[in-house]
Design an enzyme around this catalytic site. Structure first.
Site, PDB file in Angstrom:
ATOM      1  N   MET A  76      -4.771  90.847  28.530  1.00  0.00           N
ATOM      2  CA  MET A  76      -6.127  90.348  28.289  1.00  0.00           C
ATOM      3  C   MET A  76      -6.193  88.891  28.734  1.00  0.00           C
ATOM      4  O   MET A  76      -5.537  88.513  29.674  1.00  0.00           O
ATOM      5  CB  MET A  76      -6.450  90.489  26.811  1.00  0.00           C
ATOM      6  CG  MET A  76      -6.259  91.921  26.406  1.00  0.00           C
ATOM      7  SD  MET A  76      -7.773  92.744  26.086  1.00  0.00           S
ATOM      8  CE  MET A  76      -7.542  93.014  24.358  1.00  0.00           C
ATOM      9  N   CYS A  77      -6.925  88.094  28.030  1.00  0.00           N
ATOM     10  CA  CYS A  77      -7.176  86.742  28.519  1.00  0.00           C
ATOM     11  C   CYS A  77      -7.137  85.776  27.343  1.00  0.00           C
ATOM     12  O   CYS A  77      -6.891  86.161  26.213  1.00  0.00           O
ATOM     13  CB  CYS A  77      -8.537  86.668  29.170  1.00  0.00           C
ATOM     14  SG  CYS A  77      -8.840  88.007  30.332  1.00  0.00           S
ATOM     15  N   GLN A  78      -7.365  84.520  27.634  1.00  0.00           N
ATOM     16  CA  GLN A  78      -7.543  83.558  26.548  1.00  0.00           C
ATOM     17  C   GLN A  78      -8.750  82.684  26.838  1.00  0.00           C
ATOM     18  O   GLN A  78      -9.051  82.373  27.990  1.00  0.00           O
ATOM     19  CB  GLN A  78      -6.289  82.700  26.364  1.00  0.00           C
ATOM     20  CG  GLN A  78      -5.136  83.490  25.746  1.00  0.00           C
ATOM     21  CD  GLN A  78      -4.214  82.634  24.869  1.00  0.00           C
ATOM     22  OE1 GLN A  78      -4.534  81.503  24.497  1.00  0.00           O
ATOM     23  NE2 GLN A  78      -3.074  83.193  24.533  1.00  0.00           N
TER      24      GLN A  78
END
Lengths: 271, 271
Positions: A1-3
């Site tokens: 995923m991402c941040q």
């Protein structure tokens, strides 16, 4: 995923300290190495810096870390691709204009089966679920309110409703700003801190860097930092309840709405 | 007024050499010191760098000069304010999305009494005549072609018609790109050069810098550079006839249309 990383303040402030830690998570202390981006509002204008390189190896990121740009609303993102190849057009944050204002959006999560009808008002340029959701939100805003931007509380209620709808399809944490307010949606994971006088000494988690904020602030300053995971290890960050939309303005939480808790969806890695 | 710089190539190329000369005109060798900007297409994505500082004093411009970003379509602008204060939101090039593509626009000239009706599809964020004209062009595109981008020749004919209409109100030199083609309109003043094998040695006008393009190109490369005034003093630049719209693709002129010769309008300096 991402941040995600966001900043909302009552006076223009630079984000160099927080970005220094955040940058490390893009291929250094964490695996979000599929591009990064940051957008700064300056008045009604926006400076957007995007790179499909890992932030840890990006000359643009090195520049941003060292060059203080003062802003009251900042949205940044480091990407680990789920949907959409590693390309510039799939790099967050995304930007569009509506009602004569720029809108900036960055998403952490995955809503793979969210396929709303788009009428052409706003269309994705890349192939991420995130940009699709952003275009749909703006389209719904325009559909409901025509050519005049409503009051922020009306926008906020509408956004909570839309976040609930998209959130049924997966994990939908996002930051969203028009330069006046910053909306932060926690579907599963998001934290924040509000710094104000007396300002603390803060120490980054991801790099051996400490700052004494008293030397760079006045007693009136108020700065909210929003991040997927806390950036410092000697301060207390608020963990936002899953299924909550917050409205930040002037460096503090001004309003709260409940939404749906995002489903946990198995992520797919793009080659 | 302002100055324009554009690049259109058949292979991704960096613009460091041309930008090195161009940057000097933003407060160094010329008086266009009210901000500057540059946009690079990379695939369908865009990297846009804007600064309301004079390019000669801009750390972002220094970074761009030294960091080779490879692109087939680039649009840059240095500003001398006529309409609209010196602010980030008034800095060219401007960007919008239409038909799932980004569009980039920069203008040199002044069309003070051009006040078209805007239906809200695209609205200016700042207060320049340039952004207003850009929004109007995209609105007319959308009005005529709905949700599907037409063939480039159809777009080109339409753009020539719109440039004629706006050009009645003053000087309307512009560069306009969707990342596939680059349109260049000469209302009063615009020049270009196409570099291809055998590549020349080129010497900048505005700085004592020379480059031997044979060391950085292949025999297949073709690069068109478009600028308000020639950037080198040892090459022959084509002076575009006033009242001409050119379509550049793959580093060469692919099509030409006649428009109206722009009126010369007295410019107003904003404090």
């Amino acid at each position: 995923m991402c941040q995600l990383l966001g900043m909302n303040c009552n006076v223009p402030t630079d984000i160099c300290f927080s970005f220094t830690g955040f940058q490390q998570r893009g291929g250094g202390t964490d695996h979000h190495k599929d591009g990064w981006g940051i957008a700064f509002f300056e008045g009604r204008g926006v400076r957007q810096f995007l790179d499909s390189k890992a932030s840890i190896h990006s000359p643009v990121a090195e520049f941003i870390k060292a060059y203080p740009i003062h802003s009251t609303n900042v949205v940044a993102h480091i990407r680990r691709a789920t949907q959409g190849a590693v390309k510039l057009e799939n790099t967050h944050p995304f930007m569009r204009e509506l009602w004569g204002h720029y809108w900036i959006f960055a998403h952490n999560g995955n809503i793979p089966d969210f396929q709303p009808y788009l009428d052409g008002s706003f269309l994705p340029v890349g192939s991420t679920d995130s940009e699709l959701a952003f275009c749909w939100i703006l389209q719904e805003f325009k559909k409901r309110f025509g050519n005049v931007m409503p009051e922020k509380t009306v926008l906020f209620d509408t956004l909570a409703e839309l976040a609930t709808e998209a959130g049924r399809h997966g994990e939908f944490n996002f930051l969203f700003s028009n330069g006046d307010v910053l909306f932060a949606h926690c579907s599963m994971k998001l934290t924040y801190i509000v710094r104000k006088a007396p300002f603390p000494m803060a120490r980054l988690k991801d790099r051996d860097v400490t700052v004494d904020f008293t030397t760079v602030t006045t007693s009136q300053d108020r700065v909210a930092i929003i991040a997927t995971a806390p950036l410092t290890d000697n301060e207390t960050w608020e963990v936002i309840d899953p299924g909550t939309l917050l409205l930040f303005q002037d460096g503090q939480v001004q309003d709260v709405r409940k939404t749906i808790v995002g489903h946990k969806v198995t992520t797919m890695n793009v080659p």
